[in-house]
Scaffold this motif. Structure first.
Motif, PDB file in Angstrom:
ATOM      1  N   ARG A 147       5.130  12.256 -10.956  1.00 27.03           N
ATOM      2  CA  ARG A 147       5.733  11.766  -9.726  1.00 27.03           C
ATOM      3  C   ARG A 147       6.145  10.328  -9.899  1.00 27.03           C
ATOM      4  O   ARG A 147       5.583   9.600 -10.696  1.00 27.03           O
ATOM      5  CB  ARG A 147       4.771  11.927  -8.567  1.00 27.03           C
ATOM      6  N   GLU A 148       7.141   9.952  -9.136  1.00 24.55           N
ATOM      7  CA  GLU A 148       7.663   8.591  -9.237  1.00 24.55           C
ATOM      8  C   GLU A 148       6.936   7.646  -8.287  1.00 24.55           C
ATOM      9  O   GLU A 148       6.356   6.668  -8.708  1.00 24.55           O
ATOM     10  CB  GLU A 148       9.166   8.583  -8.945  1.00 24.55           C
ATOM     11  N   SER A 149       6.963   7.926  -6.982  1.00 24.49           N
ATOM     12  CA  SER A 149       6.355   7.004  -6.027  1.00 24.49           C
ATOM     13  C   SER A 149       5.602   7.722  -4.921  1.00 24.49           C
ATOM     14  O   SER A 149       5.229   7.094  -3.937  1.00 24.49           O
ATOM     15  CB  SER A 149       7.422   6.092  -5.429  1.00 24.49           C
ATOM     16  N   GLU A 150       5.377   9.007  -5.090  1.00 26.06           N
ATOM     17  CA  GLU A 150       4.664   9.798  -4.086  1.00 26.06           C
ATOM     18  C   GLU A 150       3.223   9.323  -3.948  1.00 26.06           C
ATOM     19  O   GLU A 150       2.590   8.943  -4.921  1.00 26.06           O
ATOM     20  CB  GLU A 150       4.682  11.271  -4.539  1.00 26.06           C
ATOM     21  N   ILE A 151       2.714   9.343  -2.741  1.00 24.11           N
ATOM     22  CA  ILE A 151       1.305   9.062  -2.481  1.00 24.11           C
ATOM     23  C   ILE A 151       0.686  10.366  -2.000  1.00 24.11           C
ATOM     24  O   ILE A 151       1.098  10.912  -0.974  1.00 24.11           O
ATOM     25  CB  ILE A 151       1.119   7.962  -1.409  1.00 24.11           C
ATOM     26  N   ARG A 152      -0.284  10.872  -2.737  1.00 23.27           N
ATOM     27  CA  ARG A 152      -0.963  12.107  -2.356  1.00 23.27           C
ATOM     28  C   ARG A 152      -2.087  11.809  -1.382  1.00 23.27           C
ATOM     29  O   ARG A 152      -2.569  10.675  -1.290  1.00 23.27           O
ATOM     30  CB  ARG A 152      -1.532  12.792  -3.598  1.00 23.27           C
ATOM     31  N   GLN A 178      -6.680   7.744  -6.988  1.00 22.54           N
ATOM     32  CA  GLN A 178      -5.701   8.762  -7.339  1.00 22.54           C
ATOM     33  C   GLN A 178      -6.293  10.149  -7.137  1.00 22.54           C
ATOM     34  O   GLN A 178      -7.499  10.343  -7.267  1.00 22.54           O
ATOM     35  CB  GLN A 178      -5.270   8.622  -8.799  1.00 22.54           C
ATOM     36  N   SER A 179      -5.415  11.091  -6.847  1.00 19.97           N
ATOM     37  CA  SER A 179      -5.799  12.489  -6.689  1.00 19.97           C
ATOM     38  C   SER A 179      -5.081  13.293  -7.765  1.00 19.97           C
ATOM     39  O   SER A 179      -3.971  13.762  -7.559  1.00 19.97           O
ATOM     40  CB  SER A 179      -5.418  12.991  -5.298  1.00 19.97           C
ATOM     41  N   PRO A 180      -5.708  13.430  -8.933  1.00 19.02           N
ATOM     42  CA  PRO A 180      -5.043  14.128 -10.033  1.00 19.02           C
ATOM     43  C   PRO A 180      -4.641  15.542  -9.634  1.00 19.02           C
ATOM     44  O   PRO A 180      -5.448  16.288  -9.091  1.00 19.02           O
ATOM     45  CB  PRO A 180      -6.091  14.156 -11.138  1.00 19.02           C
ATOM     46  N   LYS A 181      -3.391  15.884  -9.914  1.00 14.80           N
ATOM     47  CA  LYS A 181      -2.864  17.219  -9.633  1.00 14.80           C
ATOM     48  C   LYS A 181      -3.027  17.593  -8.166  1.00 14.80           C
ATOM     49  O   LYS A 181      -3.073  18.761  -7.832  1.00 14.80           O
ATOM     50  CB  LYS A 181      -3.527  18.258 -10.529  1.00 14.80           C
ATOM     51  N   THR A 234     -10.279  12.889  -5.067  1.00 14.75           N
ATOM     52  CA  THR A 234      -9.809  11.529  -5.289  1.00 14.75           C
ATOM     53  C   THR A 234     -10.811  10.776  -6.162  1.00 14.75           C
ATOM     54  O   THR A 234     -12.012  10.847  -5.949  1.00 14.75           O
ATOM     55  CB  THR A 234      -9.618  10.815  -3.939  1.00 14.75           C
ATOM     56  N   ARG A 235     -10.264  10.055  -7.123  1.00  9.57           N
ATOM     57  CA  ARG A 235     -11.090   9.270  -8.042  1.00  9.57           C
ATOM     58  C   ARG A 235     -10.473   7.883  -8.199  1.00  9.57           C
ATOM     59  O   ARG A 235      -9.277   7.692  -8.009  1.00  9.57           O
ATOM     60  CB  ARG A 235     -11.157   9.953  -9.411  1.00  9.57           C
ATOM     61  N   GLY A 236     -11.311   6.946  -8.611  1.00  8.89           N
ATOM     62  CA  GLY A 236     -10.816   5.609  -8.898  1.00  8.89           C
ATOM     63  C   GLY A 236     -10.010   5.610 -10.188  1.00  8.89           C
ATOM     64  O   GLY A 236     -10.314   6.344 -11.126  1.00  8.89           O
ATOM     65  N   THR A 237      -8.986   4.784 -10.227  1.00  6.67           N
ATOM     66  CA  THR A 237      -8.115   4.703 -11.395  1.00  6.67           C
ATOM     67  C   THR A 237      -8.894   4.479 -12.686  1.00  6.67           C
ATOM     68  O   THR A 237      -8.573   5.054 -13.718  1.00  6.67           O
ATOM     69  CB  THR A 237      -7.067   3.591 -11.184  1.00  6.67           C
ATOM     70  N   PHE A 238      -9.955   3.678 -12.642  1.00  6.92           N
ATOM     71  CA  PHE A 238     -10.701   3.372 -13.864  1.00  6.92           C
ATOM     72  C   PHE A 238     -11.530   4.551 -14.356  1.00  6.92           C
ATOM     73  O   PHE A 238     -12.071   4.518 -15.459  1.00  6.92           O
ATOM     74  CB  PHE A 238     -11.586   2.145 -13.674  1.00  6.92           C
ATOM     75  N   ARG A 283      -7.790   8.994 -17.000  1.00  9.71           N
ATOM     76  CA  ARG A 283      -6.944   8.657 -18.135  1.00  9.71           C
ATOM     77  C   ARG A 283      -5.463   8.666 -17.738  1.00  9.71           C
ATOM     78  O   ARG A 283      -4.585   8.727 -18.578  1.00  9.71           O
ATOM     79  CB  ARG A 283      -7.215   9.617 -19.287  1.00  9.71           C
ATOM     80  N   SER A 284      -5.212   8.552 -16.468  1.00  6.66           N
ATOM     81  CA  SER A 284      -3.855   8.535 -15.937  1.00  6.66           C
ATOM     82  C   SER A 284      -3.072   7.349 -16.498  1.00  6.66           C
ATOM     83  O   SER A 284      -3.626   6.271 -16.706  1.00  6.66           O
ATOM     84  CB  SER A 284      -3.938   8.416 -14.410  1.00  6.66           C
ATOM     85  N   PRO A 285      -1.757   7.514 -16.675  1.00  7.77           N
ATOM     86  CA  PRO A 285      -0.943   6.372 -17.090  1.00  7.77           C
ATOM     87  C   PRO A 285      -0.711   5.369 -15.954  1.00  7.77           C
ATOM     88  O   PRO A 285      -0.236   4.267 -16.193  1.00  7.77           O
ATOM     89  CB  PRO A 285       0.378   7.015 -17.520  1.00  7.77           C
ATOM     90  N   VAL A 286      -1.071   5.747 -14.731  1.00  4.56           N
ATOM     91  CA  VAL A 286      -0.917   4.854 -13.583  1.00  4.56           C
ATOM     92  C   VAL A 286      -2.113   3.910 -13.568  1.00  4.56           C
ATOM     93  O   VAL A 286      -3.239   4.304 -13.275  1.00  4.56           O
ATOM     94  CB  VAL A 286      -0.823   5.664 -12.266  1.00  4.56           C
ATOM     95  N   ARG A 287      -1.871   2.634 -13.918  1.00  3.72           N
ATOM     96  CA  ARG A 287      -2.937   1.662 -14.093  1.00  3.72           C
ATOM     97  C   ARG A 287      -2.432   0.282 -13.676  1.00  3.72           C
ATOM     98  O   ARG A 287      -1.241   0.033 -13.737  1.00  3.72           O
ATOM     99  CB  ARG A 287      -3.368   1.585 -15.557  1.00  3.72           C
ATOM    100  N   PRO A 288      -3.329  -0.631 -13.301  1.00  4.61           N
ATOM    101  CA  PRO A 288      -2.883  -1.992 -12.975  1.00  4.61           C
ATOM    102  C   PRO A 288      -2.137  -2.637 -14.147  1.00  4.61           C
ATOM    103  O   PRO A 288      -1.153  -3.346 -13.951  1.00  4.61           O
ATOM    104  CB  PRO A 288      -4.170  -2.743 -12.666  1.00  4.61           C
ATOM    105  N   ASN A 289      -2.623  -2.418 -15.349  1.00  6.85           N
ATOM    106  CA  ASN A 289      -1.953  -2.852 -16.571  1.00  6.85           C
ATOM    107  C   ASN A 289      -1.764  -1.591 -17.406  1.00  6.85           C
ATOM    108  O   ASN A 289      -2.720  -1.109 -18.013  1.00  6.85           O
ATOM    109  CB  ASN A 289      -2.798  -3.872 -17.340  1.00  6.85           C
ATOM    110  N   PRO A 290      -0.562  -1.045 -17.443  1.00  6.14           N
ATOM    111  CA  PRO A 290      -0.362   0.264 -18.069  1.00  6.14           C
ATOM    112  C   PRO A 290      -0.391   0.216 -19.596  1.00  6.14           C
ATOM    113  O   PRO A 290       0.602   0.452 -20.275  1.00  6.14           O
ATOM    114  CB  PRO A 290       1.002   0.697 -17.523  1.00  6.14           C
TER     115      PRO A 290
END
Length: 181
Positions: A3-8, A88-91, A96-100, A103-110
């Motif tokens: 997804r580009e900018s969707e918020i789940r 983030q909510s994978p798939k 919902t889990r914290g970004t850290f 292993r998502s590419p969506v990160r504060p520093n990618p």
């Protein structure tokens, strides 16, 4: 699906703070067969296609000696990834889990890292297998991988939901099924 900018549901985006300059320098460019995030694998495989790490001047002499190693660690900048999600909510699985914790590419520093199999060196180019990024991805660094130094000591390590996942088959965003417990 990518997804580009969707918020789940359950996800949280933030306004990013003003960046401090980390003074990162791109040392090269990664050449892969993937030009779309939809076709890029979620995890590289060491039997995957040959990819090219094109090293820029003045860093070309730094390649000397990489052919002593079977595996390398490639560190790269996911230049097309979002940076603003902290939950983030994978798939879209309502877990919902914290970004850290992902292993998502969506990160504060990618910043991404892959352990790859060295295929060879041709001039200013290192040939590898095992990457999972778009063609043209900026390259940050290349390091030798040594299991005795880089793998956790003691063998078995708890790896979260990965302990229960079937990661043996190639996974792309269009084929990966959520196998989390």
């Amino acid at each position: 699906m990518v997804r580009e900018s969707e918020i789940r549901e359950g996800e949280v985006a933030i306004d990013l703070p003003t960046a401090d300059d980390a003074r990162l320098v791109f040392i090269g460019r990664i050449r892969t067969p993937w030009t779309s995030r939809l076709e890029t694998p979620r995890q590289g495989r060491q039997d995957g296609p040959i990819c090219r790490l094109e090293i820029f001047e003045p860093f070309v002499p730094a390649i000397k000696g990489v052919d002593f190693y079977e595996n390398l660690e490639v560190i790269y900048w996911l230049h097309q990834s979002r940076r603003d999600l902290v939950l983030q909510s994978p798939k879209n699985n309502q877990k919902t889990r914290g970004t850290f914790s992902l292993r998502s590419p969506v990160r504060p520093n990618p910043i991404a890292t892959s352990v790859v199999k060295l295929v060879g060196v041709e001039g200013n180019t290192i040939l590898v297998r095992g990457l999972d990024c778009l063609d043209g991805t900026p390259l940050l660094d290349v390091k030798p991988y040594a299991a005795q130094l880089d793998a956790p000591p003691g063998g078995a390590v708890r790896s979260g939901w990965f302990d229960h996942a079937d990661l043996g088959a190639p996974h792309t965003p269009s084929t990966l099924r959520d196998r989390r417990p």
